[in-house]
Design a protein around this motif. Structure first.
Motif, PDB file in Angstrom:
ATOM      1  N   ILE A 210     -40.774 -33.133   3.098  1.00 25.90           N
ATOM      2  CA  ILE A 210     -39.451 -32.643   2.711  1.00 25.90           C
ATOM      3  C   ILE A 210     -38.470 -32.857   3.855  1.00 25.90           C
ATOM      4  O   ILE A 210     -37.337 -33.314   3.664  1.00 25.90           O
ATOM      5  CB  ILE A 210     -39.508 -31.154   2.330  1.00 25.90           C
ATOM      6  CG1 ILE A 210     -40.463 -30.941   1.152  1.00 25.90           C
ATOM      7  CG2 ILE A 210     -38.113 -30.644   1.987  1.00 25.90           C
ATOM      8  CD1 ILE A 210     -40.102 -31.704  -0.089  1.00 25.90           C
ATOM      9  N   ALA A 211     -38.911 -32.542   5.074  1.00 33.65           N
ATOM     10  CA  ALA A 211     -38.067 -32.746   6.247  1.00 33.65           C
ATOM     11  C   ALA A 211     -37.710 -34.219   6.401  1.00 33.65           C
ATOM     12  O   ALA A 211     -36.556 -34.573   6.689  1.00 33.65           O
ATOM     13  CB  ALA A 211     -38.779 -32.237   7.497  1.00 33.65           C
ATOM     14  N   LEU A 212     -38.686 -35.106   6.194  1.00 31.35           N
ATOM     15  CA  LEU A 212     -38.425 -36.535   6.309  1.00 31.35           C
ATOM     16  C   LEU A 212     -37.466 -37.014   5.226  1.00 31.35           C
ATOM     17  O   LEU A 212     -36.661 -37.922   5.459  1.00 31.35           O
ATOM     18  CB  LEU A 212     -39.737 -37.315   6.235  1.00 31.35           C
ATOM     19  CG  LEU A 212     -40.641 -37.219   7.468  1.00 31.35           C
ATOM     20  CD1 LEU A 212     -41.994 -37.868   7.201  1.00 31.35           C
ATOM     21  CD2 LEU A 212     -39.975 -37.872   8.674  1.00 31.35           C
ATOM     22  N   GLY A 213     -37.530 -36.417   4.045  1.00 31.54           N
ATOM     23  CA  GLY A 213     -36.592 -36.758   2.984  1.00 31.54           C
ATOM     24  C   GLY A 213     -35.161 -36.414   3.363  1.00 31.54           C
ATOM     25  O   GLY A 213     -34.230 -37.195   3.129  1.00 31.54           O
ATOM     26  N   LEU A 214     -34.974 -35.237   3.963  1.00 32.79           N
ATOM     27  CA  LEU A 214     -33.644 -34.836   4.432  1.00 32.79           C
ATOM     28  C   LEU A 214     -33.161 -35.767   5.537  1.00 32.79           C
ATOM     29  O   LEU A 214     -31.984 -36.166   5.577  1.00 32.79           O
ATOM     30  CB  LEU A 214     -33.674 -33.391   4.931  1.00 32.79           C
ATOM     31  CG  LEU A 214     -34.004 -32.320   3.890  1.00 32.79           C
ATOM     32  CD1 LEU A 214     -34.159 -30.954   4.561  1.00 32.79           C
ATOM     33  CD2 LEU A 214     -32.916 -32.254   2.824  1.00 32.79           C
ATOM     34  N   MET A 215     -34.068 -36.130   6.445  1.00 31.24           N
ATOM     35  CA  MET A 215     -33.701 -37.017   7.549  1.00 31.24           C
ATOM     36  C   MET A 215     -33.324 -38.405   7.055  1.00 31.24           C
ATOM     37  O   MET A 215     -32.355 -39.004   7.534  1.00 31.24           O
ATOM     38  CB  MET A 215     -34.865 -37.109   8.545  1.00 31.24           C
ATOM     39  CG  MET A 215     -35.139 -35.825   9.305  1.00 31.24           C
ATOM     40  SD  MET A 215     -36.643 -35.952  10.318  1.00 31.24           S
ATOM     41  CE  MET A 215     -36.649 -34.339  11.111  1.00 31.24           C
ATOM     42  N   LEU A 216     -34.086 -38.933   6.086  1.00 28.21           N
ATOM     43  CA  LEU A 216     -33.777 -40.259   5.571  1.00 28.21           C
ATOM     44  C   LEU A 216     -32.437 -40.251   4.843  1.00 28.21           C
ATOM     45  O   LEU A 216     -31.656 -41.204   4.964  1.00 28.21           O
ATOM     46  CB  LEU A 216     -34.889 -40.734   4.628  1.00 28.21           C
ATOM     47  CG  LEU A 216     -34.694 -42.144   4.046  1.00 28.21           C
ATOM     48  CD1 LEU A 216     -34.625 -43.190   5.162  1.00 28.21           C
ATOM     49  CD2 LEU A 216     -35.809 -42.482   3.068  1.00 28.21           C
ATOM     50  N   THR A 217     -32.162 -39.199   4.102  1.00 28.78           N
ATOM     51  CA  THR A 217     -30.872 -39.095   3.421  1.00 28.78           C
ATOM     52  C   THR A 217     -29.729 -39.121   4.420  1.00 28.78           C
ATOM     53  O   THR A 217     -28.729 -39.830   4.234  1.00 28.78           O
ATOM     54  CB  THR A 217     -30.803 -37.803   2.585  1.00 28.78           C
ATOM     55  OG1 THR A 217     -31.861 -37.794   1.627  1.00 28.78           O
ATOM     56  CG2 THR A 217     -29.477 -37.704   1.859  1.00 28.78           C
TER      57      THR A 217
ATOM     58  N   VAL B  97     -23.516 -39.510  13.516  1.00 30.08           N
ATOM     59  CA  VAL B  97     -23.907 -38.721  14.691  1.00 30.08           C
ATOM     60  C   VAL B  97     -23.985 -37.231  14.366  1.00 30.08           C
ATOM     61  O   VAL B  97     -25.042 -36.606  14.511  1.00 30.08           O
ATOM     62  CB  VAL B  97     -22.924 -38.956  15.869  1.00 30.08           C
ATOM     63  CG1 VAL B  97     -23.345 -38.113  17.073  1.00 30.08           C
ATOM     64  CG2 VAL B  97     -22.866 -40.425  16.249  1.00 30.08           C
ATOM     65  N   ALA B  98     -22.863 -36.664  13.903  1.00 29.31           N
ATOM     66  CA  ALA B  98     -22.819 -35.214  13.684  1.00 29.31           C
ATOM     67  C   ALA B  98     -23.799 -34.762  12.600  1.00 29.31           C
ATOM     68  O   ALA B  98     -24.568 -33.816  12.795  1.00 29.31           O
ATOM     69  CB  ALA B  98     -21.393 -34.791  13.326  1.00 29.31           C
ATOM     70  N   LEU B  99     -23.785 -35.444  11.452  1.00 32.20           N
ATOM     71  CA  LEU B  99     -24.670 -35.018  10.357  1.00 32.20           C
ATOM     72  C   LEU B  99     -26.148 -35.148  10.716  1.00 32.20           C
ATOM     73  O   LEU B  99     -26.921 -34.217  10.463  1.00 32.20           O
ATOM     74  CB  LEU B  99     -24.363 -35.792   9.076  1.00 32.20           C
ATOM     75  CG  LEU B  99     -25.268 -35.447   7.887  1.00 32.20           C
ATOM     76  CD1 LEU B  99     -25.160 -33.970   7.524  1.00 32.20           C
ATOM     77  CD2 LEU B  99     -24.944 -36.324   6.678  1.00 32.20           C
ATOM     78  N   PRO B 100     -26.613 -36.261  11.296  1.00 36.75           N
ATOM     79  CA  PRO B 100     -28.021 -36.328  11.682  1.00 36.75           C
ATOM     80  C   PRO B 100     -28.439 -35.218  12.644  1.00 36.75           C
ATOM     81  O   PRO B 100     -29.525 -34.646  12.504  1.00 36.75           O
ATOM     82  CB  PRO B 100     -28.147 -37.706  12.339  1.00 36.75           C
ATOM     83  CG  PRO B 100     -27.105 -38.519  11.659  1.00 36.75           C
ATOM     84  CD  PRO B 100     -25.951 -37.583  11.451  1.00 36.75           C
TER      85      PRO B 100
ATOM     86  N   ILE C 194     -31.742 -43.965  13.271  1.00 41.96           N
ATOM     87  CA  ILE C 194     -31.497 -42.529  13.077  1.00 41.96           C
ATOM     88  C   ILE C 194     -32.733 -41.853  12.504  1.00 41.96           C
ATOM     89  O   ILE C 194     -33.139 -40.782  12.969  1.00 41.96           O
ATOM     90  CB  ILE C 194     -30.279 -42.324  12.156  1.00 41.96           C
ATOM     91  CG1 ILE C 194     -29.000 -42.790  12.856  1.00 41.96           C
ATOM     92  CG2 ILE C 194     -30.150 -40.850  11.762  1.00 41.96           C
ATOM     93  CD1 ILE C 194     -27.785 -42.809  11.945  1.00 41.96           C
ATOM     94  N   PHE C 195     -33.337 -42.473  11.491  1.00 41.02           N
ATOM     95  CA  PHE C 195     -34.534 -41.896  10.878  1.00 41.02           C
ATOM     96  C   PHE C 195     -35.664 -41.779  11.899  1.00 41.02           C
ATOM     97  O   PHE C 195     -36.344 -40.749  11.979  1.00 41.02           O
ATOM     98  CB  PHE C 195     -34.969 -42.762   9.701  1.00 41.02           C
ATOM     99  CG  PHE C 195     -36.202 -42.276   8.996  1.00 41.02           C
ATOM    100  CD1 PHE C 195     -36.223 -41.034   8.384  1.00 41.02           C
ATOM    101  CD2 PHE C 195     -37.347 -43.061   8.958  1.00 41.02           C
ATOM    102  CE1 PHE C 195     -37.371 -40.588   7.734  1.00 41.02           C
ATOM    103  CE2 PHE C 195     -38.490 -42.622   8.308  1.00 41.02           C
ATOM    104  CZ  PHE C 195     -38.506 -41.384   7.703  1.00 41.02           C
ATOM    105  N   GLY C 196     -35.859 -42.835  12.692  1.00 39.60           N
ATOM    106  CA  GLY C 196     -36.927 -42.817  13.691  1.00 39.60           C
ATOM    107  C   GLY C 196     -36.692 -41.776  14.771  1.00 39.60           C
ATOM    108  O   GLY C 196     -37.622 -41.066  15.175  1.00 39.60           O
TER     109      GLY C 196
END
Length: 303
Positions: free
Chosen positions: A78-85, A59-62, A126-128
Motif C-alpha cells: 500500500i505504501a509503495l502504491g502511494l509512493m508510485l502515484t 519535490v513537495a508531494l513526494p 522518486i519511487f526508488g
C-alpha cells in the motif's frame, strides 16, 4: 491494513501487459495532438511559474507522501502504491479540470508535458528514493528487485515517444491532427478504461476485499496532493489562475502510467494496483468537485 494484502498476486499475463502499454501510448498520442509548441512560448518568458509547479509536484508531494506513510504505517504494498502515484507525472485530465475551473490552461498543459517528458528519469528516481528511505518498503523493493532500466524503457515507449510524435504532427500537419484528435482520443480512452475494467473484473474478489482498507488513505493522500499544490502556489504568490493550475497538476496524476508499470513489473504486489486504481477514480471525483467550485469564482492571471 492486513499484511496478507502484500501477498496478493494479480491475474494478468505478460501479453496483456504489452497490450496495455500500447493502449497507453495511443491515449498519450491522441492527447498530444492538442498540443502546440506555440502554447509554451509565453511560458518561456515566465519560467518561475513552471518551476513552482514542478517543485510542488516532483519535490513537495513526494516528501509529504513519505511523511504520510511514516505516520499511517500501511502495509508495504500500500505504501509503495502511494509512493508510485506521487512519482507519476501529471495526468492529462488536469488540463481539462484547470480549464473548467478558470485556471491558466497553458501553464497546466506545459507542466503536464514537461513532467511527462522527464518521467523516464523522475518517476523511477522518486519511487526508488522514497522506497529506500522507508524501512518497510525498502525490504519489499529488495524482494521484488525493481527493474529500473526496464521501467525507464517502458515509460519512454508508452509516454515520451507518443507525446513527442503527437506534438510534432500537430505542429507540422495541423489539419490532419485536427481530424484525428477527437476520434483517436476517445477511442484510446474507451479502450484503456475497458481494459482496466476487465483487469479489475479478473481480480474482483481481491479488489473489493481490500477497497475499504485503502479508501481513507487514498482520500487523505489525494487531499494532501491538492493542498500541497494550492499551498506552494499561495506561499510563492502566484496569481489565482496559476494557483488553480498548479493545484490540479499536483493533485491529478497519470495513474494510467502507474497501472501500466504495476501490471508489467509488480504483479506480486497487488496492493499497489489497488491504491493506484482507486486513486485514478477518486482524483477525478475530487478534481471535478473542486473545478465546479472554482468555476463559480472567477480567477485572474499573474502573467
Amino acid at each position: 491494513m492486513p499484511s496478507e494484502i502484500d501477498q496478493i498476486q494479480l491475474s494478468f499475463s505478460p501479453d496483456a501487459a504489452l497490450v496495455l502499454q500500447a493502449i497507453l501510448a495511443v491515449v498519450v498520442f491522441g492527447v498530444a495532438l492538442e498540443l502546440r509548441l506555440s502554447d509554451f512560448r509565453q511560458l518561456l518568458r515566465e519560467p518561475r511559474l513552471v518551476l513552482i509547479g514542478l517543485s510542488s509536484q516532483l519535490v513537495a508531494l513526494p516528501l509529504l507522501t513519505l511523511l504520510l506513510v511514516g505516520i499511517a504505517k500501511p502495509a508495504p504494498s500500500i505504501a509503495l502504491g502511494l509512493m508510485l502515484t506521487a512519482a507519476c507525472p501529471g495526468g492529462n485530465m488536469s488540463n481539462v479540470l484547470t480549464h473548467w475551473a478558470g485556471g491558466r490552461t497553458s501553464l497546466s498543459m506545459a507542466m503536464t508535458t514537461i513532467s511527462s517528458l522527464v518521467a523516464p528519469a523522475s518517476t523511477p528516481m522518486i519511487f526508488g528514493v522514497l522506497g529506500s528511505l522507508h524501512p518497510v518498503t525498502r525490504d519489499a523493493m529488495r524482494d521484488v528487485a525493481v527493474p529500473y532500466s526496464e521501467l525507464v524503457g517502458t515509460i519512454v515507449l508508452a509516454l515520451v515517444i507518443p507525446l513527442f510524435v503527437g506534438m510534432m504532427l500537430a505542429e507540422r500537419r495541423p489539419a490532419l491532427a485536427a481530424r484525428m484528435r477527437q476520434p483517436l482520443k476517445r477511442f484510446g480512452l474507451v479502450v484503456f478504461f475497458a481494459f482496466v475494467v476487465l483487469a479489475v473484473a479478473a481480480n474482483h474478489a481481491i479488489f473489493w476485499q481490500a477497497l475499504t482498507g485503502i479508501f481513507v488513505l487514498v482520500l487523505i493522500h489525494n487531499a494532501l496532493a491538492l493542498a500541497t499544490g494550492f499551498s506552494v502556489a499561495t506561499l510563492l504568490r502566484t496569481g489565482t489562475a496559476e494557483r488553480r493550475a498548479i493545484t490540479f497538476e499536483t493533485g491529478i496524476h497519470n495513474t494510467a502510467l502507474g497501472l501500466t508499470l504495476i501490471f508489467t513489473y509488480f504483479q506480486n504486489l497487488g496492493g499497489m494496483a489497488l491504491v493506484v486504481a482507486w486513486w485514478g477514480i477518486w482524483h477525478l471525483i475530487t478534481g471535478g468537485l473542486l473545478a465546479r467550485y472554482w468555476a463559480r469564482r472567477p480567477g485572474h492571471s499573474s502573467g
